[in-house]
Design a protein around this motif. Structure first.
Motif, short mmCIF file in Angstrom:
data_model
loop_
_atom_site.label_atom_id
_atom_site.label_comp_id
_atom_site.label_asym_id
_atom_site.label_seq_id
_atom_site.Cartn_x
_atom_site.Cartn_y
_atom_site.Cartn_z
N MET A 106 0.83 -1.21 0.00
CA MET A 106 0.00 0.00 0.00
C MET A 106 0.87 1.26 0.00
SD MET A 106 -3.35 -0.86 2.24
CE MET A 106 -4.42 -2.24 1.83
N LEU A 107 1.95 1.24 0.78
CA LEU A 107 2.82 2.41 0.84
C LEU A 107 3.55 2.64 -0.48
CD1 LEU A 107 4.43 1.95 4.38
CD2 LEU A 107 2.74 3.66 3.74
N THR A 108 3.90 1.55 -1.15
CA THR A 108 4.72 1.64 -2.36
C THR A 108 3.88 1.97 -3.59
OG1 THR A 108 6.29 0.04 -1.49
CG2 THR A 108 6.28 0.33 -3.86
N CYS A 109 2.69 1.40 -3.67
CA CYS A 109 1.91 1.47 -4.91
C CYS A 109 0.87 2.58 -4.90
CB CYS A 109 1.23 0.13 -5.18
SG CYS A 109 2.41 -1.23 -5.38
N LEU A 110 0.52 3.10 -3.74
CA LEU A 110 -0.57 4.09 -3.67
C LEU A 110 -0.13 5.33 -2.93
CD1 LEU A 110 -2.04 1.03 -3.41
CD2 LEU A 110 -4.05 2.50 -3.43
N ASN A 111 -0.61 6.47 -3.41
CA ASN A 111 -0.46 7.71 -2.66
C ASN A 111 -1.62 7.85 -1.68
OD1 ASN A 111 1.88 8.79 -3.94
ND2 ASN A 111 0.61 9.20 -5.75
N PRO A 112 -1.43 8.66 -0.64
CA PRO A 112 -2.56 8.92 0.24
C PRO A 112 -3.75 9.46 -0.57
CG PRO A 112 -0.53 9.75 1.21
CD PRO A 112 -0.20 9.31 -0.18
N GLY A 113 -4.91 8.93 -0.29
CA GLY A 113 -6.11 9.34 -1.04
C GLY A 113 -6.37 8.50 -2.27
N ASP A 114 -5.39 7.71 -2.71
CA ASP A 114 -5.62 6.80 -3.84
C ASP A 114 -6.53 5.65 -3.41
OD1 ASP A 114 -4.11 8.27 -5.59
OD2 ASP A 114 -2.35 6.96 -5.51
N GLU A 115 -7.04 4.96 -4.43
CA GLU A 115 -8.03 3.91 -4.15
C GLU A 115 -7.54 2.54 -4.59
OE1 GLU A 115 -11.34 5.42 -6.37
OE2 GLU A 115 -11.66 7.09 -4.99
N VAL A 116 -7.87 1.55 -3.77
CA VAL A 116 -7.62 0.15 -4.13
C VAL A 116 -8.96 -0.57 -4.09
CG1 VAL A 116 -6.96 -0.30 -1.71
CG2 VAL A 116 -6.37 -1.97 -3.48
N ILE A 117 -9.21 -1.33 -5.15
CA ILE A 117 -10.48 -2.05 -5.24
C ILE A 117 -10.30 -3.45 -4.67
CG2 ILE A 117 -12.25 -2.95 -6.80
CD1 ILE A 117 -11.60 -0.73 -8.74
N VAL A 118 -11.20 -3.83 -3.80
CA VAL A 118 -11.16 -5.16 -3.19
C VAL A 118 -12.56 -5.77 -3.27
CG1 VAL A 118 -10.34 -6.48 -1.20
CG2 VAL A 118 -9.56 -4.13 -1.50
#
Lengths: 415, 415
Positions: A106-118
């Motif tokens: 999460m820290l490497t692939c996303l910026n704060p406020g970005d979204e991950v779909i699960v």
């Protein structure tokens, strides 16, 4: 007095542990409580693991390399290759359990406020990691009626925004036991390629697929190199949850390097437990046969018993060691608490995980529970008997004798 | 291809490891490289620690409690009380090394964009944790001329903003070895109370104070309960850096509870290494006497040798096992690389940590190095001889014979 951070306030209580105080009280009162709430297997840890630690000649228990010891990374590469997964030494970073692999992803692939779909229901702790990393989980809903299969790609497409950076799956799935087919994974990868998204895959339960099926790693999909990150752990594979050793595996060198910098931040993974994990990596594939057969027998027992209970909906999970079942109760969390506080059958009761903690969308899963089949079959059968009786006695039951036949007829898996 | 997150790109390379590739090449070339760059002591880990792990009868290496085992927390409380620190069982959360305690403190006490004030030079890895947690470090500068004493409170006051949430100290300090006096800590606490700030104190080197001095924990300051959080680890205390076991200790129950939720996120700290740490917690205070005497002898040797070198400025560190010295060189990083690539004395050389990695303000510490006295005195003396000769030979040396006397006279610690 200074205040707690917003994220500190937002951190959820672990869904596996919500009912713990009531379970403790029940045990204090002398009840036998069957622990079906947490994925802590009773399977013996391979003795080779502790033996390796006992035999280690350590005078100074010093720092190890940030990415894990060279010897373990090489053995882990050999393990992956035996499993048909094209991961080499340089693609592997050893982490402090699967937990750290999730956080680093999460820290490497996303910026704060970005979204991950699960796809929900999902491992509830993902929410905690997302809060810690400041990223937003967006859920697509999978459904008990089709065994929690991958939702249609259109459901994913519909919620992709300019902030979407990744899709996170758990395969085989905790909590549903669903095993993604290769064509489903290829479709997901295609989606990721079209929208430039990472495909993060938690493969903690890789070895535990039943009825002769095997699971597919995203790393083995053609064209996945830039996108795929596997989050792995020895916890479930070797019944070694207390050995906090996992892995972050990717064939994307930039992602590996960035994750490695987070690895340098915490200097190194646990030294002694990595020695234990290294011994486990030497175990032959046949090691899993016995454990898999045992889990399959438990699954068969549990699914048969659950399906025989009036009003219970229960898919056949293809992997992992959980089932999500829908119970004929008003509220599974209240029911779980009642089991611990009020119910007893020959002084026995059971502890479940209410499934609402695995859904992101409020209001979903209210009648569902996750049950882990991590205890021996005798106890599992006794626990199922408790559940069966409890479902007849629980004041908030929703099934009344008149309606039982109709509910059963409506159950798509009745056989 | 999806991009790396901003924080992933911003993660700094560990200042202790910057010169590693050059050191590896030097070793490959057959040189003896004295490792003075990293705080990895050569002191033997207490055999009781490995013995406890060997004797543990573990059939299933299962999850432990999120806050650490009850038995270890009780023993750790007893350890703190023996050290005069009022920490009880319920104030202690066991963490995966001091690293995790630092991360949890930042996540718990600060919102993204909030500021934590740290006196520079400081442990470079704080920067990495701040980036991971999305918080900003604001530095007040301490100075080699007064032995890196606590900067005037006015310097702190001057940079407090509405985003300031905490002050973070390391006591005894890595990298400077400075030991904060009780009155300095009381003044800092007063500042925290006036401005409603957390006082985070990394006390990893608690036992290693010299010349009869002792260190003061912020937890022992009157009125500190709502503000003080101690970040602790067994790494340095017992020369057990590879045992990833630390502690987050606070008497503020809200802070403890929020940090505990982050602890639940990663389920539990490493089980085997916690068993080792528990055995260490039983060691009597006298255990530290021998190690402390050894470190003090090394410090005395190193400071004496450094001060005898023309143009070198070197305070007397009161604790920990580091010294920050100013060298008569154009650029300590270039010098460090030159030592590994070009220099040799009887086929020996040494590895230093350039101190610029410990400063937050760009341009500071360019001539300074951190030297860890973590090797035996014979080797330490040989390393100092290498350094002495190297400072005469280095092409970028800034001291020329004519100016040597003047520089020495200007050195406030010359004795």
């Amino acid at each position: 007095m200074p205040s707690i951070s917003h994220r500190g306030q937002a951190m959820p209580v672990s869904p596996f542990r919500k009912l713990l105080p009531f379970a403790d009280a029940a045990k204090q009162a002398g009840k036998v409580v069957y622990p079906l709430n947490i994925g802590q297997p009773d399977v013996l840890t391979p003795p080779e693991m502790m033996e390796a630690v006992r035999n280690a000649d350590i005078k100074v228990l010093g720092y190890g390399p940030g990415a894990g010891s060279d010897s373990y990374r090489h053995k882990l590469a050999a393990y992956y290759q035996r499993a048909g997964i094209p991961a080499e030494y340089e693609h592997i970073m050893v982490t402090t359990a699967g937990s750290e692999a999730i956080l680093f992803a999460m820290l490497t692939c996303l910026n704060p406020g970005d979204e991950v779909i699960v796809a929900e229901p999902f491992y509830g702790t993902y929410t905690a990691f997302a809060i810690a990393a400041g990223v937003n989980i967006v859920a697509v809903t999978s459904h008990i009626e089709d065994g929690f299969a991958l939702p249609p790609l259109a459901d994913f497409e519909a919620i992709i925004t300019e902030r979407t950076r990744a899709i996170l799956i758990c395969n085989p799935s905790n909590p549903t036991g669903y095993v993604y087919r290769r064509d489903e994974l290829e479709a997901l990868l295609g989606l990721c390629i079209r929208h430039d998204l990472y495909l993060l895959s938690d493969e903690a339960y890789r070895e535990y697929c039943y009825d002769g099926a095997t699971s597919t790693s995203v790393l083995s999909l053609a064209g996945s190199e830039p996108y795929a990150v596997v989050l792995d752990t020895v916890s479930k594979r070797y019944s070694a949850c207390g050995a906090r050793v996992g892995a972050f595996v990717t064939r994307n060198p930039d992602v590996w390097q960035a994750a490695f910098h987070f690895g340098q931040m915490r200097i190194c993974p646990p030294t002694l437990e990595m020695i234990a994990a290294e011994a486990a990596a030497d175990l032959p594939p046949s090691y899993f046969d016995g454990t898999r057969a045992e889990y399959q027998a438990r699954r068969d027992l549990m699914v048969a018993r659950l399906r025989a209970m009036p009003g219970v909906t229960c898919p056949v999970p293809g992997g992992a060691f959980y089932v999500v079942a829908r119970l004929p109760v008003d509220d599974a969390e209240k029911f779980g608490q009642w089991l611990l506080e009020e119910f007893t059958l020959d002084n026995q009761t059971l502890m479940l995980s209410p499934a609402n903690g695995f859904y992101h969308t409020p209001g979903l899963g209210i009648q569902e529970v996750r049950i882990a089949y991590v205890i021996n079959r005798t106890d599992l059968a006794a626990a199922m008997t408790c559940l069966e009786v409890a479902l007849r006695e629980y004041p908030g039951r929703t099934l009344h004798l008149a309606g039982a036949a109709a509910v059963e007829a409506a159950q798509p898996f009745a056989s």
